[in-house]
Design a protein around this motif. Structure first.
Motif, PDB file in Angstrom:
ATOM      1  N   ASP A  66       0.832  -1.482  -0.024  1.00 44.23           N
ATOM      2  CA  ASP A  66       0.207   0.001  -0.057  1.00 44.23           C
ATOM      3  C   ASP A  66       0.926   1.202  -0.149  1.00 44.23           C
ATOM      4  OD1 ASP A  66      -2.538  -1.219   0.210  1.00 44.23           O
ATOM      5  OD2 ASP A  66      -1.930  -1.981   2.050  1.00 44.23           O
ATOM      6  N   GLY A  67       2.265   1.152  -0.472  1.00 40.58           N
ATOM      7  CA  GLY A  67       3.133   2.376  -0.512  1.00 40.58           C
ATOM      8  C   GLY A  67       3.714   2.926   0.911  1.00 40.58           C
ATOM      9  N   LEU A  68       3.344   2.109   1.675  1.00 28.36           N
ATOM     10  CA  LEU A  68       3.949   2.279   3.111  1.00 28.36           C
ATOM     11  C   LEU A  68       5.696   2.158   3.201  1.00 28.36           C
ATOM     12  CD1 LEU A  68       1.351   1.344   5.813  1.00 28.36           C
ATOM     13  CD2 LEU A  68       1.844   3.542   4.785  1.00 28.36           C
ATOM     14  N   GLY A  69       6.245   2.911   3.601  1.00 31.13           N
ATOM     15  CA  GLY A  69       7.651   2.614   3.896  1.00 31.13           C
ATOM     16  C   GLY A  69       7.782   1.933   5.004  1.00 31.13           C
ATOM     17  N   VAL A  70       8.524   0.894   5.428  1.00 31.91           N
ATOM     18  CA  VAL A  70       8.537   0.141   6.573  1.00 31.91           C
ATOM     19  C   VAL A  70       9.939  -0.219   7.067  1.00 31.91           C
ATOM     20  CG1 VAL A  70       8.126  -2.245   7.464  1.00 31.91           C
ATOM     21  CG2 VAL A  70       6.675  -1.300   5.706  1.00 31.91           C
ATOM     22  N   ALA A  71      10.114   0.446   8.107  1.00 27.59           N
ATOM     23  CA  ALA A  71      11.790   0.224   8.740  1.00 27.59           C
ATOM     24  C   ALA A  71      11.507  -0.919   9.694  1.00 27.59           C
ATOM     25  CB  ALA A  71      12.017   1.746   9.499  1.00 27.59           C
ATOM     26  N   THR A  72      12.715  -1.724   9.839  1.00 26.20           N
ATOM     27  CA  THR A  72      12.574  -3.101  10.504  1.00 26.20           C
ATOM     28  C   THR A  72      13.893  -2.898  11.645  1.00 26.20           C
ATOM     29  OG1 THR A  72      13.849  -4.069   9.075  1.00 26.20           O
ATOM     30  CG2 THR A  72      11.457  -4.200   9.009  1.00 26.20           C
ATOM     31  N   ALA A  73      13.806  -3.323  12.775  1.00 29.92           N
ATOM     32  CA  ALA A  73      14.738  -3.665  13.736  1.00 29.92           C
ATOM     33  C   ALA A  73      14.377  -5.102  14.478  1.00 29.92           C
ATOM     34  CB  ALA A  73      14.921  -2.371  14.689  1.00 29.92           C
ATOM     35  N   ALA A  74      15.608  -5.622  14.774  1.00 29.73           N
ATOM     36  CA  ALA A  74      15.289  -6.983  15.270  1.00 29.73           C
ATOM     37  C   ALA A  74      15.715  -7.149  16.750  1.00 29.73           C
ATOM     38  CB  ALA A  74      16.521  -7.797  14.564  1.00 29.73           C
ATOM     39  N   ASN A  75      15.847  -6.068  17.244  1.00 22.83           N
ATOM     40  CA  ASN A  75      15.739  -6.006  18.811  1.00 22.83           C
ATOM     41  C   ASN A  75      15.307  -4.818  19.216  1.00 22.83           C
ATOM     42  OD1 ASN A  75      18.362  -4.288  19.133  1.00 22.83           O
ATOM     43  ND2 ASN A  75      19.165  -5.937  18.052  1.00 22.83           N
ATOM     44  N   GLY A  76      15.042  -4.686  20.517  1.00 24.00           N
ATOM     45  CA  GLY A  76      14.692  -3.596  21.080  1.00 24.00           C
ATOM     46  C   GLY A  76      15.434  -2.213  21.217  1.00 24.00           C
ATOM     47  N   GLN A  77      16.843  -2.517  21.419  1.00 24.30           N
ATOM     48  CA  GLN A  77      17.914  -1.351  21.333  1.00 24.30           C
ATOM     49  C   GLN A  77      17.692  -0.652  20.045  1.00 24.30           C
ATOM     50  OE1 GLN A  77      18.230  -4.517  22.612  1.00 24.30           O
ATOM     51  NE2 GLN A  77      19.519  -4.501  24.461  1.00 24.30           N
ATOM     52  N   ASP A  78      18.161  -1.420  18.997  1.00 27.79           N
ATOM     53  CA  ASP A  78      17.904  -1.174  17.732  1.00 27.79           C
ATOM     54  C   ASP A  78      16.731  -0.604  17.382  1.00 27.79           C
ATOM     55  OD1 ASP A  78      20.610  -1.892  17.270  1.00 27.79           O
ATOM     56  OD2 ASP A  78      20.010  -3.670  16.121  1.00 27.79           O
ATOM     57  N   GLY A  79      15.685  -0.827  17.875  1.00 29.84           N
ATOM     58  CA  GLY A  79      14.266  -0.331  17.658  1.00 29.84           C
ATOM     59  C   GLY A  79      14.156   1.158  18.175  1.00 29.84           C
ATOM     60  N   LEU A  80      14.466   1.319  19.338  1.00 29.53           N
ATOM     61  CA  LEU A  80      14.427   2.624  20.154  1.00 29.53           C
ATOM     62  C   LEU A  80      15.149   3.534  19.391  1.00 29.53           C
ATOM     63  CD1 LEU A  80      14.667   1.757  23.836  1.00 29.53           C
ATOM     64  CD2 LEU A  80      12.784   2.591  22.445  1.00 29.53           C
ATOM     65  N   ALA A  81      16.627   3.344  18.923  1.00 30.05           N
ATOM     66  CA  ALA A  81      17.537   4.259  17.929  1.00 30.05           C
ATOM     67  C   ALA A  81      16.779   4.442  16.732  1.00 30.05           C
ATOM     68  CB  ALA A  81      18.782   3.316  17.879  1.00 30.05           C
ATOM     69  N   LEU A  82      16.090   3.492  16.125  1.00 32.43           N
ATOM     70  CA  LEU A  82      15.849   3.833  14.707  1.00 32.43           C
ATOM     71  C   LEU A  82      14.332   4.750  14.921  1.00 32.43           C
ATOM     72  CD1 LEU A  82      16.266   3.286  12.025  1.00 32.43           C
ATOM     73  CD2 LEU A  82      14.929   1.057  12.134  1.00 32.43           C
ATOM     74  N   ALA A  83      13.593   4.443  16.068  1.00 27.23           N
ATOM     75  CA  ALA A  83      12.631   5.475  16.417  1.00 27.23           C
ATOM     76  C   ALA A  83      12.592   6.802  16.445  1.00 27.23           C
ATOM     77  CB  ALA A  83      11.532   4.871  17.547  1.00 27.23           C
ATOM     78  N   ARG A  84      13.957   6.908  17.418  1.00 24.04           N
ATOM     79  CA  ARG A  84      14.279   8.364  17.529  1.00 24.04           C
ATOM     80  C   ARG A  84      14.876   9.078  16.307  1.00 24.04           C
ATOM     81  NH1 ARG A  84      16.606   5.578  22.136  1.00 24.04           N
ATOM     82  NH2 ARG A  84      15.368   6.022  23.784  1.00 24.04           N
ATOM     83  N   GLY A  85      15.486   8.031  15.377  1.00 19.35           N
ATOM     84  CA  GLY A  85      16.100   8.588  14.128  1.00 19.35           C
ATOM     85  C   GLY A  85      14.957   8.940  13.069  1.00 19.35           C
ATOM     86  N   ILE A  86      14.011   8.252  12.806  1.00 17.38           N
ATOM     87  CA  ILE A  86      13.000   8.506  11.740  1.00 17.38           C
ATOM     88  C   ILE A  86      11.673   9.151  12.160  1.00 17.38           C
ATOM     89  CG2 ILE A  86      14.211   6.612  10.413  1.00 17.38           C
ATOM     90  CD1 ILE A  86      11.758   4.759  11.081  1.00 17.38           C
ATOM     91  N   SER A  87      11.220   8.848  13.638  1.00 11.36           N
ATOM     92  CA  SER A  87       9.907   9.484  14.001  1.00 11.36           C
ATOM     93  C   SER A  87       8.760   9.029  13.216  1.00 11.36           C
ATOM     94  CB  SER A  87       9.866  10.882  13.935  1.00 11.36           C
ATOM     95  OG  SER A  87      11.006  11.502  14.935  1.00 11.36           O
ATOM     96  N   PRO A  88       8.595   7.508  13.291  1.00 16.45           N
ATOM     97  CA  PRO A  88       7.535   6.875  12.224  1.00 16.45           C
ATOM     98  C   PRO A  88       6.244   7.284  12.681  1.00 16.45           C
ATOM     99  CG  PRO A  88       8.574   5.430  14.183  1.00 16.45           C
ATOM    100  CD  PRO A  88       9.289   6.688  14.016  1.00 16.45           C
ATOM    101  N   SER A  89       5.287   7.032  11.792  1.00  9.60           N
ATOM    102  CA  SER A  89       4.187   7.303  12.282  1.00  9.60           C
ATOM    103  C   SER A  89       3.225   6.525  13.109  1.00  9.60           C
ATOM    104  CB  SER A  89       3.315   7.611  10.880  1.00  9.60           C
ATOM    105  OG  SER A  89       3.225   6.460  10.116  1.00  9.60           O
ATOM    106  N   ALA A  90       3.869   5.043  12.904  1.00  6.29           N
ATOM    107  CA  ALA A  90       3.614   4.092  14.066  1.00  6.29           C
ATOM    108  C   ALA A  90       4.264   2.959  14.150  1.00  6.29           C
ATOM    109  CB  ALA A  90       2.055   3.227  13.324  1.00  6.29           C
ATOM    110  N   ILE A  91       4.366   2.277  15.162  1.00 10.59           N
ATOM    111  CA  ILE A  91       5.268   1.116  15.519  1.00 10.59           C
ATOM    112  C   ILE A  91       4.369  -0.263  15.768  1.00 10.59           C
ATOM    113  CG2 ILE A  91       7.078   0.384  17.262  1.00 10.59           C
ATOM    114  CD1 ILE A  91       7.659   3.307  17.882  1.00 10.59           C
ATOM    115  N   ILE A  92       4.971  -1.165  15.114  1.00 13.19           N
ATOM    116  CA  ILE A  92       4.298  -2.603  15.527  1.00 13.19           C
ATOM    117  C   ILE A  92       5.509  -3.296  16.245  1.00 13.19           C
ATOM    118  CG2 ILE A  92       3.830  -4.754  14.284  1.00 13.19           C
ATOM    119  CD1 ILE A  92       2.857  -3.128  11.869  1.00 13.19           C
ATOM    120  N   LEU A  93       5.144  -3.840  17.368  1.00 12.22           N
ATOM    121  CA  LEU A  93       6.193  -4.037  18.278  1.00 12.22           C
ATOM    122  C   LEU A  93       5.729  -5.361  18.971  1.00 12.22           C
ATOM    123  CD1 LEU A  93       8.596  -3.472  20.201  1.00 12.22           C
ATOM    124  CD2 LEU A  93       6.814  -2.444  21.782  1.00 12.22           C
ATOM    125  N   ASP A  94       6.609  -6.406  18.659  1.00 13.75           N
ATOM    126  CA  ASP A  94       6.480  -7.790  19.097  1.00 13.75           C
ATOM    127  C   ASP A  94       6.732  -7.672  20.628  1.00 13.75           C
ATOM    128  OD1 ASP A  94       6.124 -10.654  19.150  1.00 13.75           O
ATOM    129  OD2 ASP A  94       8.399 -10.765  19.104  1.00 13.75           O
TER     130      ASP A  94
END
Length: 296
Positions: A66-94
């Motif tokens: 649907d044209g969404l850009g999807v950033a991925t992280a394989a663990n919590g630490q990388d996920g937090l760092a990526l969230a601060r870097g890209i400010s996503p519109s939503a987060i899907i969290l395992d």
């Protein structure tokens, strides 16, 4: 094709042993420390934090259609760092991840003033909606994932400009339960008004007529059954859809009393969340159809 080999070791009167050898490429491991990936966004950016590489790949493919850009992280630490870097519109969290699990990541997201407003959709095989909403999650989905519901959930939370489903009045005497249910309804797009008893409920309705009422039948003082009777005797309120909430089972007589007064009777708890969400979607859909018909 795979670059491996097959060897056979056989002797008369003995069993035959087949040995299959396949090469392993260790240059780009897909384990929990795989490097974060950022996809190009044409319709918004969603961050997926999940230690399962197959789940990450499925989410990238599904949301990317649907044209969404999807950033991925394989663990919590990388996920937090990526969230601060890209400010996503939503987060899907395992939820179930090694070292830093989803609950710790969610708590860190909500404690960061720069990230706290990002809606977080929790995904897990274990149904723990109460904990998720109490920690600030916007929504909670269980595995195996219903892909259509996931798409609807992501769209709803990443598009804050969507009109509200309506005003819901929640009449619940228990404050923690009231807050948890209010967050659940807000996550489904409802505007919320709250009351702890029948008296404040009447005051809220006098301020603004609700489009949906949820009533706990075990209210203090004036009970839920009495409040329902008052609603049905009021010509201005009797057509408002009502969902009754009860902590325990109901007798056949009580169910008969409720038959013409409420849309549904739901016993709050982990197993009834899906039932409540389905009913909320039906009511919101009926309101939207009526609105469109009124404009036609």
């Amino acid at each position: 094709m795979l670059g491996g080999s097959i060897a056979v070791d056989s002797a008369e009167g003995m069993e035959t042993v087949f040995t299959l050898t396949l090469p392993a490429d260790l240059r780009h491991p897909e384990g929990s420390d795989a490097a974060p990936a950022v996809g190009e966004a044409t319709g918004g950016q969603v961050l997926v934090i999940d230690d399962d590489p197959h789940m990450r790949d499925l989410l990238v493919r599904f949301l990317g259609r649907d044209g969404l850009g999807v950033a991925t992280a394989a663990n919590g630490q990388d996920g937090l760092a990526l969230a601060r870097g890209i400010s996503p519109s939503a987060i899907i969290l395992d939820v179930m991840m090694p070292r830093m699990d989803g609950w710790a990541v969610l708590s860190a997201l909500k404690a960061d003033p720069d990230l706290t407003e990002i809606p977080v959709i929790m995904v897990s095989m274990i149904r723990e909606t109460g904990l998720a909403y109490s920690l600030g999650a916007a929504d909670y989905l269980t595995k195996p994932v219903d892909w259509q519901r996931l798409k609807e959930t992501v769209d709803r939370h990443r598009l804050p400009s969507a009109p509200p489903a309506g005003l819901a009045l929640l009449v619940e005497g228990d404050a923690p339960a009231r807050e948890e249910l209010a967050r659940l309804l807000e996550g489904e797009g409802w505007e919320m008004a709250q009351a702890e008893a029948a008296g404040p409920a009447h005051a809220r309705m006098a301020e603004r007529r609700p489009d949906l009422i949820l009533v706990n039948l075990d209210l203090p003082q004036v009970g839920g059954f009495a409040l329902l009777g008052e609603l049905r005797r009021d010509p201005d309120l009797r057509r408002i859809p009502v969902i009754a909430l009860t902590e325990g089972g109901l007798s056949p007589e009580d169910r008969a009393r409720l038959r013409d007064q409420v849309r549904q009777v739901i016993q709050p708890g982990e197993e009834s969340v899906e039932e409540l969400l389905d009913e909320l979607k039906r009511i919101a859909g009926e309101r939207e159809k009526a609105r469109v018909k009124g404009q036609g």
